[in-house]
Design a protein around this motif. Structure first.
Motif, mmCIF file in Angstrom:
data_model
loop_
_atom_site.group_PDB
_atom_site.id
_atom_site.type_symbol
_atom_site.label_atom_id
_atom_site.label_comp_id
_atom_site.label_asym_id
_atom_site.label_seq_id
_atom_site.Cartn_x
_atom_site.Cartn_y
_atom_site.Cartn_z
ATOM 1 N N THR A 55 0.995 -1.234 0.104
ATOM 2 C CA THR A 55 -0.098 0.010 -0.077
ATOM 3 C C THR A 55 0.748 1.280 0.018
ATOM 4 O OG1 THR A 55 -1.749 -1.192 1.281
ATOM 5 C CG2 THR A 55 -1.875 1.232 1.384
ATOM 6 N N ILE A 56 0.474 2.250 -0.690
ATOM 7 C CA ILE A 56 1.182 3.366 -0.865
ATOM 8 C C ILE A 56 0.463 4.419 -0.516
ATOM 9 C CG2 ILE A 56 2.660 5.117 -2.256
ATOM 10 C CD1 ILE A 56 3.555 2.476 -3.729
ATOM 11 N N LEU A 57 0.511 5.236 0.605
ATOM 12 C CA LEU A 57 -0.084 6.432 0.989
ATOM 13 C C LEU A 57 0.320 7.690 0.177
ATOM 14 C CD1 LEU A 57 0.158 5.797 4.738
ATOM 15 C CD2 LEU A 57 -1.572 5.177 3.057
ATOM 16 N N ASP A 58 -0.678 8.693 0.107
ATOM 17 C CA ASP A 58 -0.304 9.833 -0.685
ATOM 18 C C ASP A 58 0.154 9.782 -1.904
ATOM 19 O OD1 ASP A 58 -1.132 11.575 1.543
ATOM 20 O OD2 ASP A 58 0.898 11.202 2.630
ATOM 21 N N PHE A 59 -0.403 8.758 -2.864
ATOM 22 C CA PHE A 59 0.103 8.452 -3.983
ATOM 23 C C PHE A 59 0.234 9.358 -5.049
ATOM 24 C CE2 PHE A 59 -0.218 6.513 -8.269
ATOM 25 C CZ PHE A 59 0.902 5.691 -8.142
ATOM 26 N N SER A 60 -0.673 10.297 -5.187
ATOM 27 C CA SER A 60 -0.575 11.210 -6.150
ATOM 28 C C SER A 60 0.606 12.329 -5.790
ATOM 29 C CB SER A 60 -1.910 12.245 -6.334
ATOM 30 O OG SER A 60 -2.215 12.995 -5.137
ATOM 31 N N ARG A 61 0.954 12.720 -4.573
ATOM 32 C CA ARG A 61 1.879 13.603 -4.215
ATOM 33 C C ARG A 61 3.298 12.886 -4.803
ATOM 34 N NH1 ARG A 61 5.594 13.412 -0.187
ATOM 35 N NH2 ARG A 61 4.332 11.805 0.849
ATOM 36 N N ARG A 62 3.514 11.506 -4.882
ATOM 37 C CA ARG A 62 4.463 10.908 -5.019
ATOM 38 C C ARG A 62 4.726 10.903 -6.950
ATOM 39 N NH1 ARG A 62 6.247 7.920 -0.758
ATOM 40 N NH2 ARG A 62 4.546 8.006 0.790
ATOM 41 N N THR A 63 3.746 11.093 -7.436
ATOM 42 C CA THR A 63 3.767 10.914 -8.955
ATOM 43 C C THR A 63 3.578 12.200 -9.467
ATOM 44 O OG1 THR A 63 1.327 10.457 -8.959
ATOM 45 C CG2 THR A 63 2.859 8.465 -8.665
ATOM 46 N N GLU A 64 3.407 13.287 -8.748
ATOM 47 C CA GLU A 64 3.533 14.599 -9.582
ATOM 48 C C GLU A 64 4.814 14.870 -10.006
ATOM 49 O OE1 GLU A 64 2.024 17.188 -6.611
ATOM 50 O OE2 GLU A 64 -0.133 16.710 -6.660
ATOM 51 N N SER A 65 4.681 15.573 -11.150
ATOM 52 C CA SER A 65 6.127 15.983 -11.828
ATOM 53 C C SER A 65 6.450 17.343 -11.133
ATOM 54 C CB SER A 65 5.840 16.262 -13.342
ATOM 55 O OG SER A 65 4.948 16.725 -13.799
ATOM 56 N N GLU A 66 7.583 17.697 -11.218
ATOM 57 C CA GLU A 66 7.972 18.985 -10.446
ATOM 58 C C GLU A 66 8.131 19.870 -11.524
ATOM 59 O OE1 GLU A 66 11.001 18.797 -7.813
ATOM 60 O OE2 GLU A 66 10.215 16.817 -6.913
#
Length: 66
Positions: A55-66
């Motif tokens: 399980t990965i929490l806060d998934f969208s935060r981790r996949t956002e491009s900078e």
């Protein structure tokens, strides 16, 4: 020693409201969670020591491009 299940189909589910990604290997089964840090929880079948998923929490935060 943990084991990776052989030939198990991965089932992936994303809960957009909770922003959590769930990945399971094979059919659902009871598992214990092991927090491996940074919002990632490894799910382990205590009877076989096989990885049941993660399980990965806060998934969208981790996949956002900078």
């Amino acid at each position: 020693m943990l084991k990776i299940p052989k030939r198990a189909n991965a089932v992936i589910h994303y809960d957009g409201e909770a922003d959590v990604l769930y990945v399971s290997f094979g059919k659902p089964k009871p598992a214990e969670g092991l927090d491996i840090g940074d919002g990632t929880i490894l799910r382990i079948d205590p009877k076989t020591n096989e990885v049941a998923g993660f399980t990965i929490l806060d998934f969208s935060r981790r996949t956002e491009s900078e």
